[in-house]
Design an enzyme around this catalytic site. Structure first.
Site, PDB file in Angstrom:
ATOM      1  N   HIS A  82       0.537  -0.999  -0.285  1.00 12.58           N
ATOM      2  CA  HIS A  82      -0.125   0.347   0.083  1.00 12.58           C
ATOM      3  C   HIS A  82       0.944   1.096   0.266  1.00 12.58           C
ATOM      4  CE1 HIS A  82      -4.056   2.360   0.996  1.00 12.58           C
ATOM      5  NE2 HIS A  82      -2.796   2.579   1.917  1.00 12.58           N
ATOM      6  N   ASP A 161     -14.223   3.441   8.330  1.00 14.17           N
ATOM      7  CA  ASP A 161     -13.553   4.539   7.077  1.00 14.17           C
ATOM      8  C   ASP A 161     -14.176   5.447   6.104  1.00 14.17           C
ATOM      9  OD1 ASP A 161     -10.444   4.981   6.811  1.00 14.17           O
ATOM     10  OD2 ASP A 161     -11.268   4.974   5.033  1.00 14.17           O
ATOM     11  N   ARG A 168     -13.340  13.322   7.179  1.00 12.56           N
ATOM     12  CA  ARG A 168     -11.413  14.492   7.786  1.00 12.56           C
ATOM     13  C   ARG A 168     -11.428  15.301   6.708  1.00 12.56           C
ATOM     14  NH1 ARG A 168      -8.153   8.740   7.832  1.00 12.56           N
ATOM     15  NH2 ARG A 168      -6.060  10.952   7.346  1.00 12.56           N
ATOM     16  N   SER A 183      -6.545   4.780   9.818  1.00 12.58           N
ATOM     17  CA  SER A 183      -7.794   4.644   8.357  1.00 12.58           C
ATOM     18  C   SER A 183      -7.114   3.517   7.511  1.00 12.58           C
ATOM     19  CB  SER A 183      -7.861   5.568   7.509  1.00 12.58           C
ATOM     20  OG  SER A 183      -7.821   5.835   6.031  1.00 12.58           O
ATOM     21  N   LYS A 187      -8.228  -1.069   6.492  1.00 12.81           N
ATOM     22  CA  LYS A 187      -8.733  -1.441   4.986  1.00 12.81           C
ATOM     23  C   LYS A 187      -7.697  -2.856   4.744  1.00 12.81           C
ATOM     24  CE  LYS A 187      -8.287   2.676   4.087  1.00 12.81           C
ATOM     25  NZ  LYS A 187      -9.056   3.847   2.985  1.00 12.81           N
TER      26      LYS A 187
HETATM   27  N1  URA Z   1      -4.966   6.768   2.466  1.00  9.88           N
HETATM   28  C1  URA Z   1      -5.839   6.564   3.253  1.00  9.88           C
HETATM   29  O1  URA Z   1      -6.517   5.232   2.806  1.00  9.88           O
HETATM   30  N2  URA Z   1      -6.201   6.464   4.352  1.00  9.88           N
HETATM   31  C2  URA Z   1      -5.885   8.140   4.794  1.00  9.88           C
HETATM   32  O2  URA Z   1      -5.842   8.306   5.884  1.00  9.88           O
HETATM   33  C3  URA Z   1      -4.569   8.596   3.996  1.00  9.88           C
HETATM   34  C4  URA Z   1      -4.288   7.632   3.349  1.00  9.88           C
END
Ligand code: URA
Length: 436
Positions: A82, A161, A168, A183, A187
């Protein structure tokens, strides 16, 4: 329990219990805690931060707000990568087939372009017919057969999220290490990978603008992920300049094709091979990154990674013949050259300004519902360190219409700085933190 007391406790620097965090997270998802109180709580977290225990609890509570992918019945090892988001960052498109060709299963769940950063899903969807909307059954089936699959986050995965990230985004609370950690990790844990490699970008084109900030995020991701039972590596990489020579949705597919055919630009290949190699080490398929890098290079040189990429395009509904006929030709008619204003050496091409300009051109979006264009963006002929004469073309810039080029132009020209001396080169791989 009352939301106002929890907000007050965090505002005054207190540590929230798991029950208090659950009150906010579960209450927000169910609609019992209103958005204005969650906004205040987010701002209190932004300024006061969270302890390691709070971050781990928040991540776990967010994870439990929805379902997790069930990859049982498929032989692993399952490892994903990621990126915290960058400009010209098409690493996922190249890395997934490379690593899958080496025997790793990659359950890749990606995002869309938001703000100045690009999104893997938008890039893939610029391939005619390609769908990133896979249900769990097809996601599983494709991973089992092809070694990897590329999908978007479904509504069932981490609904907390979805709501929190949107909030956010409009309350200036994105750049918070514990909130980003919860966050991203919630995931990634939900998608079922056993091990994760994080590419934590650092520099003007990243969320984390400095190396110490990127290091704080990398450590938070590694330590929290470890506490959740995952094997984790955090690699801090430079995002001062866009990665590679192309920025744009289909443009980045084109550059990924070059990479998979062994003709990728050096900076992009260096980052791709390093992250891929860590994935192989995390999977237990290589003892160290050097031997793993050789396996990844061999997957490209043999054509196995390219074959897998084409197979995935077809599997996910894409027309690979049309993709190849568009290669080199899919260009908007609205084009303008970025020329060097003076002679000298290119000191930098600011990734943040290029990414923001990309939003005007049609590469990216301001809101998740905005459309993006496939045939717009940047093709760089020169980057940092290149010698230029006044009037030399540095990049060709493509916009969705003439107005978009006008709107982007101050950012585009402001991204380029030229000086009399060749700039010192800086490392792309800045730091690696392993918890394997
Ligand atoms: N990517 C995400 O999935 N969440 C964040 O808070 C920042 C970047």
């Amino acid at each position: 329990m009352r939301a106002v007391d929890i907000i007050m406790k965090k505002r005054d620097g207190g540590e929230l219990s798991r029950e208090e965090l659950a009150f906010i997270v579960d209450g927000y998802v169910s609609g019992e805690v209103p958005e204005y109180q969650v906004s205040s709580w987010l701002m209190a977290v932004f300024f006061r931060g969270m302890s390691f225990r709070e971050t781990a609890d928040l991540t776990d509570l967010m994870l439990r707000s929805g379902a997790s992918m069930d990859l049982s019945g498929i032989a692993g090892p399952f490892v994903d990568k990621h990126s915290t988001g960058g400009v010209g960052d098409k690493v996922s498109l190249v890395l997934a087939p490379v690593v899958a060709a080496c025997g790793v299963k990659v359950p890749m769940m990606s995002g869309r372009a938001l703000g100045h950063t690009g999104g893997t899903l938008d890039k893939l969807e610029s391939i005619p017919g390609y769908t990133t909307r896979l249900d769990e059954k097809r996601f599983r089936e494709y991973i089992k057969r092809d070694g990897f699959a590329m999908t978007g986050q479904t509504d069932a995965i981490v609904p907390a999220d979805k709501k929190l990230y949107s909030l956010r985004d409009v309350t200036a609370t994105v750049e918070s290490v514990p909130l980003i950690t919860a966050s991203i990790l919630s995931k990634k844990v939900a998608e079922g990978a056993e091990a994760l490699v994080f590419d934590v970008k650092s520099g003007p084109g990243a969320f984390m603008k400095t190396v110490p900030d990127a290091e704080r995020l990398a450590l938070s991701l590694v330590n929290t992920g470890k506490a959740m039972g995952k094997r984790i590596v955090g690699v801090i990489t430079d995002m001062t300049e866009p990665l590679g020579k192309m920025v744009g949705n289909f443009f980045e597919v084109e550059e990924s094709i070059d990479c998979l055919k062994g003709k990728g630009p050096a900076d992009l290949m260096e980052v791709t091979y390093r992250l891929s190699a860590w994935m192989l080490v995390a999977a237990g398929l290589a003892v160290d990154v050097d031997s793993a890098t050789r396996l990844c290079e061999e997957a490209v040189a043999s054509g196995r990674a390219w074959d897998l990429f084409v197979r995935n395009v077809k599997t996910q509904g894409g027309d690979s013949d049309r993709m190849m006929s568009l290669y080199g030709n899919y260009r908007s008619a609205h084009v303008r050259a970025l020329r060097a204003p003076t002679a000298g050496f290119i000191q930098s091409v600011d990734a943040f300004k290029i990414g923001l300009a990309g939003v005007y051109l049609g590469v990216g979006r301001n809101r998740t519902s905005d459309p993006v264009a496939p045939d717009v963006g940047f093709i760089f002929e020169k980057k940092k360190g290149s010698r230029v004469e006044a009037g030399d073309t540095v990049a060709m810039v493509y916009g969705k219409d003439a107005g978009s080029l006008d709107a982007a132009w101050d950012l585009v020209s402001g991204a380029l700085s030229i000086g009399p001396a060749r700039p010192a080169s800086a490392p792309l791989i800045i730091k690696e933190i392993s918890a394997l």
